[in-house]
Design a protein around this motif. Structure first.
Motif, PDB file in Angstrom:
ATOM      1  N   SER A 150       0.858  -1.174   0.000  1.00 47.23           N
ATOM      2  CA  SER A 150       0.000   0.000   0.000  1.00 47.23           C
ATOM      3  C   SER A 150       0.898   1.229   0.000  1.00 47.23           C
ATOM      4  CB  SER A 150      -0.890   0.008   1.249  1.00 47.23           C
ATOM      5  OG  SER A 150      -1.443   1.299   1.424  1.00 47.23           O
ATOM      6  N   ASP A 152      -0.250   4.098   0.342  1.00 46.07           N
ATOM      7  CA  ASP A 152      -0.827   4.963   1.371  1.00 46.07           C
ATOM      8  C   ASP A 152      -0.308   4.648   2.772  1.00 46.07           C
ATOM      9  OD1 ASP A 152      -2.187   6.247  -0.581  1.00 46.07           O
ATOM     10  OD2 ASP A 152      -4.169   6.077   0.355  1.00 46.07           O
ATOM     11  N   GLY A 176      -4.481   3.363 -13.014  1.00 41.83           N
ATOM     12  CA  GLY A 176      -5.233   3.586 -11.782  1.00 41.83           C
ATOM     13  C   GLY A 176      -4.843   2.706 -10.604  1.00 41.83           C
ATOM     14  N   VAL A 177      -3.933   1.754 -10.822  1.00 37.71           N
ATOM     15  CA  VAL A 177      -3.587   0.840  -9.729  1.00 37.71           C
ATOM     16  C   VAL A 177      -2.533   1.414  -8.781  1.00 37.71           C
ATOM     17  CG1 VAL A 177      -4.194  -1.213 -11.082  1.00 37.71           C
ATOM     18  CG2 VAL A 177      -1.818  -0.408 -11.077  1.00 37.71           C
ATOM     19  N   GLY A 178      -1.887   2.512  -9.196  1.00 38.49           N
ATOM     20  CA  GLY A 178      -0.911   3.161  -8.315  1.00 38.49           C
ATOM     21  C   GLY A 178       0.529   3.041  -8.782  1.00 38.49           C
ATOM     22  N   LYS A 179       0.732   2.816 -10.072  1.00 43.75           N
ATOM     23  CA  LYS A 179       2.109   2.681 -10.578  1.00 43.75           C
ATOM     24  C   LYS A 179       2.915   3.962 -10.352  1.00 43.75           C
ATOM     25  CE  LYS A 179       0.874   1.641 -14.761  1.00 43.75           C
ATOM     26  NZ  LYS A 179      -0.585   1.704 -14.515  1.00 43.75           N
ATOM     27  N   SER A 180       2.347   5.093 -10.786  1.00 40.60           N
ATOM     28  CA  SER A 180       3.083   6.357 -10.629  1.00 40.60           C
ATOM     29  C   SER A 180       3.304   6.666  -9.158  1.00 40.60           C
ATOM     30  CB  SER A 180       2.316   7.500 -11.280  1.00 40.60           C
ATOM     31  OG  SER A 180       1.955   7.147 -12.579  1.00 40.60           O
ATOM     32  N   SER A 181       2.288   6.393  -8.343  1.00 37.58           N
ATOM     33  CA  SER A 181       2.426   6.642  -6.902  1.00 37.58           C
ATOM     34  C   SER A 181       3.551   5.803  -6.324  1.00 37.58           C
ATOM     35  CB  SER A 181       1.134   6.296  -6.163  1.00 37.58           C
ATOM     36  OG  SER A 181       0.031   6.901  -6.779  1.00 37.58           O
TER      37      SER A 181
HETATM   38  P1  GDP Z   1      -1.340   4.629 -12.181  1.00 34.19           P
HETATM   39  O1  GDP Z   1      -2.351   5.002 -13.228  1.00 34.19           O
HETATM   40  O2  GDP Z   1      -1.189   3.141 -12.080  1.00 34.19           O
HETATM   41  O3  GDP Z   1      -0.018   5.313 -12.345  1.00 34.19           O
HETATM   42  O4  GDP Z   1      -1.969   5.059 -10.774  1.00 34.19           O
HETATM   43  P2  GDP Z   1      -1.691   6.366  -9.903  1.00 34.19           P
HETATM   44  O5  GDP Z   1      -0.366   6.288  -9.237  1.00 34.19           O
HETATM   45  O6  GDP Z   1      -1.975   7.570 -10.736  1.00 34.19           O
HETATM   46  O7  GDP Z   1      -2.797   6.187  -8.771  1.00 34.19           O
HETATM   47  C1  GDP Z   1      -4.198   6.167  -9.042  1.00 34.19           C
HETATM   48  C2  GDP Z   1      -4.955   6.594  -7.793  1.00 34.19           C
HETATM   49  O8  GDP Z   1      -4.762   5.622  -6.763  1.00 34.19           O
HETATM   50  C3  GDP Z   1      -4.449   7.907  -7.200  1.00 34.19           C
HETATM   51  O9  GDP Z   1      -5.569   8.635  -6.781  1.00 34.19           O
HETATM   52  C4  GDP Z   1      -3.599   7.496  -6.013  1.00 34.19           C
HETATM   53  O10 GDP Z   1      -3.563   8.449  -5.009  1.00 34.19           O
HETATM   54  C5  GDP Z   1      -4.323   6.243  -5.565  1.00 34.19           C
HETATM   55  N1  GDP Z   1      -3.469   5.304  -4.814  1.00 34.19           N
HETATM   56  C6  GDP Z   1      -2.199   4.926  -5.089  1.00 34.19           C
HETATM   57  N2  GDP Z   1      -1.746   4.050  -4.174  1.00 34.19           N
HETATM   58  C7  GDP Z   1      -2.751   3.881  -3.281  1.00 34.19           C
HETATM   59  C8  GDP Z   1      -2.890   3.083  -2.102  1.00 34.19           C
HETATM   60  O11 GDP Z   1      -2.003   2.354  -1.645  1.00 34.19           O
HETATM   61  N3  GDP Z   1      -4.115   3.137  -1.477  1.00 34.19           N
HETATM   62  C9  GDP Z   1      -5.138   3.916  -1.930  1.00 34.19           C
HETATM   63  N4  GDP Z   1      -6.287   3.900  -1.259  1.00 34.19           N
HETATM   64  N5  GDP Z   1      -5.025   4.688  -3.029  1.00 34.19           N
HETATM   65  C10 GDP Z   1      -3.845   4.667  -3.707  1.00 34.19           C
END
Ligand code: GDP
Ligand code: ZN
Length: 321
Positions: A150, A152, A176-181
């Motif tokens: 996570s 977060d 949307g799965v959190g790759k960039s995060s």
């Molecule tokens: P990407 O499209 O895979 O790059 O996804 P992003 O990094 O843009 O994240 C998509 C959304 O998921 C964002 O609103 C993030 O804040 C959220 N997010 C990322 N990691 C987590 C996590 O561990 N928990 C929760 N609840 N949300 C997360």
């Protein structure tokens, strides 16, 4: 050295070793390099991740010229990176929920590169422990050991950091799965290259002007005003000496390199069935495991229907090629 980013006609190369002992103090330094003309003539495209021989070095102005490219261990095209030695397949347990067929497509695409992979499930704080346990045993059946994480709550990030050490990795997964995060969370660390801890290396790597250009690129991509159409990829140094591509990879697996004959080997379940059953071969050498006589692959496993579905898709594609 290792090419860590490219910008127009320049490549940034981190020095990994030096032939002259008086240059050893420069290990870890980043050089801005041009590519020798003869390499361009023979269409030897230099990729981020390439190991290169740099000559004509000016240590003071930190410049040089790429004279030659060493043989690549691997190469992926989306994003274009050479010598990737690890793929991190990232999905989220919730928002969006894991869609098993989509996950299978990503796993098959990743397996087809021949590069070792780790499967991680993000946003685990949104699910209860019971659901995680179920996913874990389900994925075991598939042949994978998932890492729960996570961004977060930071759960599992130390495990991922450990897995990514000493390697060049690319994160892949749907949007949307959190790759960039996750990339941002992992790049927060100071870098250690060549055993020398350099507090400023990060700022050097993303030197001010270059950094600004990158940020402009990011912003315009987000707002969808497609100003930068090419995907700029750079390798971020990680604390364990490894690199992580700052650009997520294939978020729409094309399966273009998968043939109907090779598909089976990208399913761990099938590999296991063949290994367990001596002599490990079906009666027909071109067996597609769809009920041929003398086939060692049974149909009583969860993803068998996905295998059949992908096989049909690939058959259709191959007929039209
Ligand atoms: P990407 O499209 O895979 O790059 O996804 P992003 O990094 O843009 O994240 C998509 C959304 O998921 C964002 O609103 C993030 O804040 C959220 N997010 C990322 N990691 C987590 C996590 O561990 N928990 C929760 N609840 N949300 C997360
Ligand atoms: Zn068979």
């Amino acid at each position: 050295g290792t090419v860590v980013s490219s910008q127009a006609n320049f490549m940034r190369v981190v020095v990994n070793s030096a032939s002259q002992s008086e240059d050893w103090g420069n290990l870890g330094m980043e050089l801005l390099c041009v590519v020798k003309d003869v390499l361009k003539k023979i269409k030897r495209r230099v990729l981020v991740g390439d190991r290169v021989l740099v000559g004509a070095i000016d240590w003071v102005d930190k410049g040089g010229r790429i004279e030659n490219v060493f043989e690549r261990k691997s190469e992926i095209l989306d994003p274009p990176v050479a010598n990737v030695d690890h793929l991190l397949v990232l999905f989220s347990i919730e928002q969006p929920t894991v869609e098993p067929f989509t996950l299978t497509r990503f796993l098959v695409e990743a397996e087809s590169t021949g590069i070792p992979l780790t499967l991680a499930l993000n946003k685990v704080e949104l699910a209860d422990e019971g659901a995680l346990k179920e996913w874990k045993s389900r994925l075991h059946q598939w042949g994978y050991e998932p890492v729960f994480c996570s961004v977060d709550t930071k759960r599992g990030l130390d495990t991922l950091q450990f897995i990514l050490r000493e390697q060049t990795s690319v994160i892949v997964g749907p949007s949307g799965v959190g790759k960039s995060s996750l990339i941002n969370a992992l790049r927060g660390n100071r870098s250690v290259i060549g055993g020398v801890e350099d507090e400023n290396l990060f700022e050097h790597t993303l030197g001010s002007k270059w950094f600004e250009e990158q940020r402009v690129g990011e912003v315009s991509t987000r707002s969808g005003r497609g100003k930068h159409t090419t995907r700029n990829v750079s390798l971020l140094p990680l604390s364990g000496g490894g690199y992580l591509a700052d650009t997520p990879g294939f978020n729409q697996p094309s399966l273009m390199k998968v043939t109907k004959q090779s598909l089976a080997q990208y399913f761990p379940e099938i590999r296991k069935m063949l290994e367990q059953d001596w002599p490990g071969k079906c009666s027909f050498s071109d067996c597609l495991h769809i009920g041929e006589p003398g086939c060692l692959v049974k149909g009583d496993w969860e993803r068998f229907s996905y295998y059949l579905q992908l096989l049909d898709e690939i058959k259709i594609r191959e007929e039209f090629q």
